[in-house]
Design an enzyme around this catalytic site. Sequence first.
Site, PDB file in Angstrom:
ATOM      1  N   THR A 156      40.264  16.811   9.241  1.00  0.00           N
ATOM      2  CA  THR A 156      40.976  17.839   9.994  1.00  0.00           C
ATOM      3  C   THR A 156      41.495  17.318  11.328  1.00  0.00           C
ATOM      4  O   THR A 156      40.998  16.348  11.892  1.00  0.00           O
ATOM      5  CB  THR A 156      40.044  19.035  10.252  1.00  0.00           C
ATOM      6  OG1 THR A 156      38.911  18.603  11.026  1.00  0.00           O
ATOM      7  CG2 THR A 156      39.552  19.650   8.947  1.00  0.00           C
ATOM      8  N   VAL A 157      42.523  18.018  11.814  1.00  0.00           N
ATOM      9  CA  VAL A 157      42.988  17.873  13.192  1.00  0.00           C
ATOM     10  C   VAL A 157      42.690  19.179  13.898  1.00  0.00           C
ATOM     11  O   VAL A 157      42.670  20.236  13.259  1.00  0.00           O
ATOM     12  CB  VAL A 157      44.492  17.550  13.260  1.00  0.00           C
ATOM     13  CG1 VAL A 157      44.778  16.162  12.754  1.00  0.00           C
ATOM     14  CG2 VAL A 157      45.334  18.574  12.512  1.00  0.00           C
ATOM     15  N   TRP A 181      45.616  13.771   6.761  1.00  0.00           N
ATOM     16  CA  TRP A 181      46.812  13.712   7.593  1.00  0.00           C
ATOM     17  C   TRP A 181      47.230  12.245   7.715  1.00  0.00           C
ATOM     18  O   TRP A 181      46.393  11.343   7.690  1.00  0.00           O
ATOM     19  CB  TRP A 181      46.525  14.276   8.973  1.00  0.00           C
ATOM     20  CG  TRP A 181      46.197  15.733   8.986  1.00  0.00           C
ATOM     21  CD1 TRP A 181      44.979  16.300   8.755  1.00  0.00           C
ATOM     22  CD2 TRP A 181      47.099  16.816   9.242  1.00  0.00           C
ATOM     23  NE1 TRP A 181      45.055  17.672   8.856  1.00  0.00           N
ATOM     24  CE2 TRP A 181      46.336  18.013   9.149  1.00  0.00           C
ATOM     25  CE3 TRP A 181      48.458  16.893   9.547  1.00  0.00           C
ATOM     26  CZ2 TRP A 181      46.911  19.272   9.353  1.00  0.00           C
ATOM     27  CZ3 TRP A 181      49.026  18.139   9.765  1.00  0.00           C
ATOM     28  CH2 TRP A 181      48.263  19.308   9.658  1.00  0.00           C
ATOM     29  N   TYR A 184      44.692  33.439   7.665  1.00  0.00           N
ATOM     30  CA  TYR A 184      44.353  32.581   6.523  1.00  0.00           C
ATOM     31  C   TYR A 184      43.601  33.366   5.450  1.00  0.00           C
ATOM     32  O   TYR A 184      43.776  33.125   4.250  1.00  0.00           O
ATOM     33  CB  TYR A 184      43.501  31.393   6.985  1.00  0.00           C
ATOM     34  CG  TYR A 184      44.276  30.366   7.757  1.00  0.00           C
ATOM     35  CD1 TYR A 184      44.866  29.283   7.118  1.00  0.00           C
ATOM     36  CD2 TYR A 184      44.424  30.481   9.145  1.00  0.00           C
ATOM     37  CE1 TYR A 184      45.589  28.338   7.827  1.00  0.00           C
ATOM     38  CE2 TYR A 184      45.147  29.547   9.861  1.00  0.00           C
ATOM     39  CZ  TYR A 184      45.735  28.480   9.204  1.00  0.00           C
ATOM     40  OH  TYR A 184      46.457  27.558   9.905  1.00  0.00           O
ATOM     41  N   CYS A 199      49.606  22.349  13.204  1.00  0.00           N
ATOM     42  CA  CYS A 199      48.312  23.020  13.082  1.00  0.00           C
ATOM     43  C   CYS A 199      47.999  23.853  14.318  1.00  0.00           C
ATOM     44  O   CYS A 199      48.035  23.326  15.442  1.00  0.00           O
ATOM     45  CB  CYS A 199      47.230  21.969  12.863  1.00  0.00           C
ATOM     46  SG  CYS A 199      45.551  22.612  12.939  1.00  0.00           S
TER      47      CYS A 199
END
Length: 331
Positions: A116-117, A82, A180, A49
């Site tokens: 999220t990370v 994740w 993105y 990421c």
Amino acid sequence: MSEEQGSYVTANKPYERDTRYIETRITRDGRDGYPVEAGRYRLVASYACPWATRTIIVRRLLGLEDAISLGIAGPTHDKRSWTFDLDPGGLDPVLQIPRLQDAYFKRVPDYPKGITVPAIVDVPTGAVVTNDFPQITIDFSLEWTDFHRDGAPQLYPEDLRGEIDEVNKLVYRDVNNGVYRCGFAGSQESYDAAYDQLFSRLDWLSERLATQRYLVGDTITEADVRLFTTLARFDPVYHGHFKCNREKLSEMPVLWAYARDLFQTPGFGDSTHFDHIKRHYYEVHRDINPSGIVPKGPDLKNWFTEHGREKLGGSPFGSGTAPAPLPIPAG
């Protein structure tokens, strides 16, 4: 990896990133209930990421490894979370959880937004403190100064913060998130607009960096970290997978030399794992790559070629020093 995959493209609509993050901060005065304290927090990230890799780079540049531990999630994930599939038994060795969502649920039961990370977890409670990635790296620079290594760089110097913030805003909108907006566009119109905005900004960056070695000032700053993690993914992923194909990074002379300069700077290239990057994008985004096949190319050895940026002056760490080399893994 679970068979249930997420969906990233909404038909006939432009891509809109959900930016509703957990904005709790870890500060010296502990005003949000989480004071700076060595050994208390664990940064959970992924080398796949770009937002998470920023935190890995900044943590290393500032020498915060002994103060903030690091958990690495695997390069792929399912629709929801994740996972720690790289660790023995599929459990994070400190948090003892198999899925990052478990730490989110400790903070907010049935947390409804994206898992999220990067995320920083309070180890004693096992609960996520924050996933506000733009603020995390700024706080590493400003709030964790007591634990910076000797010779740590000034990544967010006070006299340059206004310019850094302005550059970061433009780079985020048009480049970091712009790729993105190309890749997840739901219509030709939204793709075309994002594509034009992306390459217009890359041209602007090329012009800016033609006469100065770094984005702001004469040393690396937060702005360079934020741009680098997108550039590192450009040829392996964004050019083909996200249709950002006016030209490759390696065909944009100024940006390519700039990216190689940073890649060869301790903290940048040694925090970049192209295998994780490629597996993540091509395996996870099944709505734009249904087969999940990961391309073998491109050849990435050219990242180690001479860049010639030294002639522009400046130095990566200014009056500071580079972080020590990473230890060579046993075996």
